[in-house]
Design a protein around this motif. Sequence first.
Motif, PDB file in Angstrom:
ATOM      1  N   GLY A 220      51.844  43.803  39.278  1.00 14.97           N
ATOM      2  CA  GLY A 220      51.573  42.602  40.076  1.00 14.97           C
ATOM      3  C   GLY A 220      50.373  41.833  39.540  1.00 14.97           C
ATOM      4  N   GLN A 221      49.311  42.560  39.193  1.00 13.42           N
ATOM      5  CA  GLN A 221      48.111  41.904  38.664  1.00 13.42           C
ATOM      6  C   GLN A 221      48.361  41.292  37.292  1.00 13.42           C
ATOM      7  N   LEU A 222      49.158  41.993  36.472  1.00 14.30           N
ATOM      8  CA  LEU A 222      49.479  41.463  35.142  1.00 14.30           C
ATOM      9  C   LEU A 222      50.294  40.176  35.267  1.00 14.30           C
ATOM     10  N   LEU A 223      51.285  40.171  36.156  1.00 11.75           N
ATOM     11  CA  LEU A 223      52.114  38.972  36.359  1.00 11.75           C
ATOM     12  C   LEU A 223      51.267  37.796  36.845  1.00 11.75           C
ATOM     13  N   ARG A 224      50.307  38.109  37.705  1.00 12.18           N
ATOM     14  CA  ARG A 224      49.429  37.053  38.212  1.00 12.18           C
ATOM     15  C   ARG A 224      48.671  36.384  37.057  1.00 12.18           C
ATOM     16  N   LEU A 225      48.153  37.205  36.138  1.00 14.90           N
ATOM     17  CA  LEU A 225      47.440  36.669  34.972  1.00 14.90           C
ATOM     18  C   LEU A 225      48.369  35.825  34.099  1.00 14.90           C
ATOM     19  N   VAL A 226      49.537  36.386  33.773  1.00 15.64           N
ATOM     20  CA  VAL A 226      50.471  35.720  32.856  1.00 15.64           C
ATOM     21  C   VAL A 226      50.950  34.386  33.440  1.00 15.64           C
ATOM     22  N   ARG A 227      51.154  34.355  34.768  1.00 16.79           N
ATOM     23  CA  ARG A 227      51.639  33.119  35.398  1.00 16.79           C
ATOM     24  C   ARG A 227      50.531  32.074  35.557  1.00 16.79           C
ATOM     25  N   PHE A 301      45.009  35.147  26.359  1.00 21.43           N
ATOM     26  CA  PHE A 301      44.606  36.289  27.183  1.00 21.43           C
ATOM     27  C   PHE A 301      44.956  37.599  26.486  1.00 21.43           C
ATOM     28  N   VAL A 302      44.115  38.599  26.751  1.00 18.91           N
ATOM     29  CA  VAL A 302      44.382  39.976  26.324  1.00 18.91           C
ATOM     30  C   VAL A 302      44.209  40.843  27.566  1.00 18.91           C
ATOM     31  N   ALA A 303      45.269  41.548  27.942  1.00 22.08           N
ATOM     32  CA  ALA A 303      45.195  42.445  29.105  1.00 22.08           C
ATOM     33  C   ALA A 303      45.297  43.888  28.633  1.00 22.08           C
ATOM     34  N   SER A 328      39.366  31.639  27.280  1.00 25.33           N
ATOM     35  CA  SER A 328      40.387  32.686  27.236  1.00 25.33           C
ATOM     36  C   SER A 328      39.948  33.821  28.156  1.00 25.33           C
ATOM     37  N   TYR A 329      40.886  34.762  28.389  1.00 29.27           N
ATOM     38  CA  TYR A 329      40.650  35.772  29.432  1.00 29.27           C
ATOM     39  C   TYR A 329      40.921  37.183  28.902  1.00 29.27           C
ATOM     40  N   ALA A 330      40.033  38.111  29.272  1.00 29.66           N
ATOM     41  CA  ALA A 330      40.206  39.526  28.919  1.00 29.66           C
ATOM     42  C   ALA A 330      40.218  40.323  30.219  1.00 29.66           C
ATOM     43  N   LEU A 331      41.355  40.912  30.530  1.00 25.69           N
ATOM     44  CA  LEU A 331      41.531  41.613  31.806  1.00 25.69           C
ATOM     45  C   LEU A 331      41.742  43.103  31.562  1.00 25.69           C
ATOM     46  N   THR A 635      44.773  38.713  49.240  1.00 24.49           N
ATOM     47  CA  THR A 635      45.816  38.871  50.260  1.00 24.49           C
ATOM     48  C   THR A 635      47.176  38.614  49.635  1.00 24.49           C
ATOM     49  N   GLY A 636      48.121  39.552  49.833  1.00 24.12           N
ATOM     50  CA  GLY A 636      49.478  39.382  49.311  1.00 24.12           C
ATOM     51  C   GLY A 636      50.330  38.526  50.221  1.00 24.12           C
ATOM     52  N   ARG A 637      51.572  38.259  49.794  1.00 20.40           N
ATOM     53  CA  ARG A 637      52.494  37.437  50.598  1.00 20.40           C
ATOM     54  C   ARG A 637      52.788  38.069  51.951  1.00 20.40           C
ATOM     55  N   ASP A 638      52.714  39.410  51.987  1.00 17.32           N
ATOM     56  CA  ASP A 638      53.017  40.120  53.238  1.00 17.32           C
ATOM     57  C   ASP A 638      51.803  40.180  54.174  1.00 17.32           C
ATOM     58  N   GLY A 639      50.696  39.524  53.786  1.00 17.91           N
ATOM     59  CA  GLY A 639      49.499  39.499  54.609  1.00 17.91           C
ATOM     60  C   GLY A 639      48.606  40.709  54.427  1.00 17.91           C
ATOM     61  N   LYS A 640      49.050  41.674  53.606  1.00 24.22           N
ATOM     62  CA  LYS A 640      48.232  42.868  53.386  1.00 24.22           C
ATOM     63  C   LYS A 640      47.121  42.572  52.379  1.00 24.22           C
ATOM     64  N   ILE A 641      46.002  43.261  52.521  1.00 24.73           N
ATOM     65  CA  ILE A 641      44.856  43.081  51.620  1.00 24.73           C
ATOM     66  C   ILE A 641      44.851  44.211  50.600  1.00 24.73           C
ATOM     67  N   GLY A 642      44.688  43.834  49.334  1.00 27.78           N
ATOM     68  CA  GLY A 642      44.643  44.837  48.267  1.00 27.78           C
ATOM     69  C   GLY A 642      43.596  44.447  47.244  1.00 27.78           C
ATOM     70  N   LEU A 643      43.173  45.405  46.429  1.00 27.52           N
ATOM     71  CA  LEU A 643      42.203  45.097  45.368  1.00 27.52           C
ATOM     72  C   LEU A 643      42.879  44.287  44.277  1.00 27.52           C
ATOM     73  N   LYS A 644      42.118  43.356  43.689  1.00 26.98           N
ATOM     74  CA  LYS A 644      42.675  42.535  42.594  1.00 26.98           C
ATOM     75  C   LYS A 644      42.632  43.315  41.304  1.00 26.98           C
TER      76      LYS A 644
END
Length: 644
Positions: A220-227, A301-303, A328-331, A635-644
């Motif tokens: 999920g975090q990788l997709l967020r970066l790529v998008r 970016f480099v992940a 550029s971004y390094a994750l 916060t995700g789409r389901d309203g839940k809180i998670g670490l980025k």
Amino acid sequence: MERPADKIYDVLKRYWGFTEFRPVQERIIRSVMDGRDTLALMPTGGGKSLTYQIPGLAQEGLCIVVTPLIALMKDQVDRLRARHIPAVAIHSGLSPRAIDIALDNCVYGDVKFLYVAPERLATEAFRLRVVRMNVSLVAVDEAHCISQWGYDFRPSYLRIAELREKLPGVPVLALTASATKLVAEDIMRHLRFAEPHILRSSFARPNLSYSVRHTDDKNGQLLRLVRNVPGSGIVYVRTREGTEQVADMLRREGITAAAYHGGMGHAERSLRQEEWVSGRTRVMVATNAFGMGIDKPDVRFVAHYSMCDSLESYYQEAGRAGRDGMRSYALLLVSSDDGERIVRRFEQEFPPLEKIKDIYERVCSYLQVGIGDGAQASFLFNIHDFCAREHLYSGTVVSALKLLQQNGYMTLTDAQENPARIMFCVSRDDLYKLRVQRDELDHFIRTLLRLYNGVFTEFRQIDEGEIATWSGYTVQRVKELLKRLWQLRVIRYVPSNRSPILFMDEERLPRADLYIAPETYKRRQELMRERFEHMLAYAANETRCRSAVLEGYFGEGAPAACGVCDICLAHKRAGKRQAQGCATPSADGGLREKLRQRLSRGAADPHELAAEFPGEAQQIGRALRELLDEGIAGTGRDGKIGLK
């Protein structure tokens, strides 16, 4: 009369088309042209090669470049030749005849650059020729390999001091991207510097935004970066299977992605690399085998899907982003069990000393090297085939080979292109009988003998295309006939391949005579643990600028905050809220840490969290707000809180 140093801008413009040097480059160049021994600390991608190539071209004579990276050596030679600059390389993958020709060209020809692998410095062929060469400079790349305190100590590097004795008055330029104060002092001592002299380039990458995300939803975090970040990128994954799985996941999400690892054929790897460089593939998902010598400036970016073993590796790999100076971004993605996984890997990679001796014996048997044989010989060594055949974990084997290398027994070089080779294993009389019996093979064998001499006494490199031209067969048919002769036990045939080469520094010893110094073993263990701990500390850091942490690790005195990493941005946001008079009192630090640990196990609804921490509802609300505001949680789409 024009001083040689005044030529450097002319050389830069003529061969590279540039009019200005990067910071520190010119100081390094002028230092060695003034005859001073110089240690240059420069990050990967900082233009290290120009610091010896410019003085090499601006002065009379030859520049010797010692480097352990054969793939990089070939790449540099190809690039110099493309600019019409004569250069040659000598390494374990060449035949004795090819090495002799290259060395003779350095003595009598107009060669400007001689790239040499450190293990070749000890050979008689090199030592006899080097004293007759007109050498202007000795450049030592990856100079940390000479230090026993360095993370990649190679005994063959200690031979460079002997080379200095044969070349009195020739300055040395030592280059490395990773040297602590202790290692830097060790390098200068082993290379017999006339006086200590270090020139340091900045390790700051102001256009590169570093960030760390603690999450168990790495996809999920990788997709967020790529998008969110347009342009091409690299995702580093530890295992071959992992590269395929992550690339599949990205493709399912509509992103053009390809996997890249050492288990693929050379043609397939080259094709995938070319498609990524040209932009037809957006994301390359690769093991750390990918990236060396690749010059793509617009990587956005480099992940890192998996944690690196060290900050040296992380800085080098993350630094492949933004070489063009654009943002550029390094994750780095970290899951809750990554630390345990690293500890397990650490334990696997330090086999007992008896296990190392066992692997030494198995490697020698696999290569068919008898006791007392093999000194200074080179062998193709497919480590993956060896591990599969012997049922060994590759990490254990790599670590054992590293320790054997550090004790001066054998050196495993990086993977490289190896042409096909043959050697006849029957006498000329037996060959005559065979030729009488088979007409097609008769014509084929005559062609081989006409094209290549010495094939009865040693392995000779062959060119299947050349054989096809002279025999009238297709290349495919040539390969089939070579395999047929191999099956008939007429020749030994090694098809063209891409494989590492194992160089035997010493003859094979009986097991009882093999000595692994316990202090070497212990020191390597300590260094590796130390490097792991620095990597873990970088990942766990939540208060200090990430760029400053990296720069401090590489010896920068007082690094400034970058202003663009996730920590700096969180500080800016917090400061902005306070300036607007809307800051809330800070939450209790212990509660924040408890919440962070809870969220690292998975996202949760705020009501669930309140139930898990009864009696602290108000404080929980404040702590969650801080984690969200600072970009640590989301916060995700389901309203839940998670670490980025």
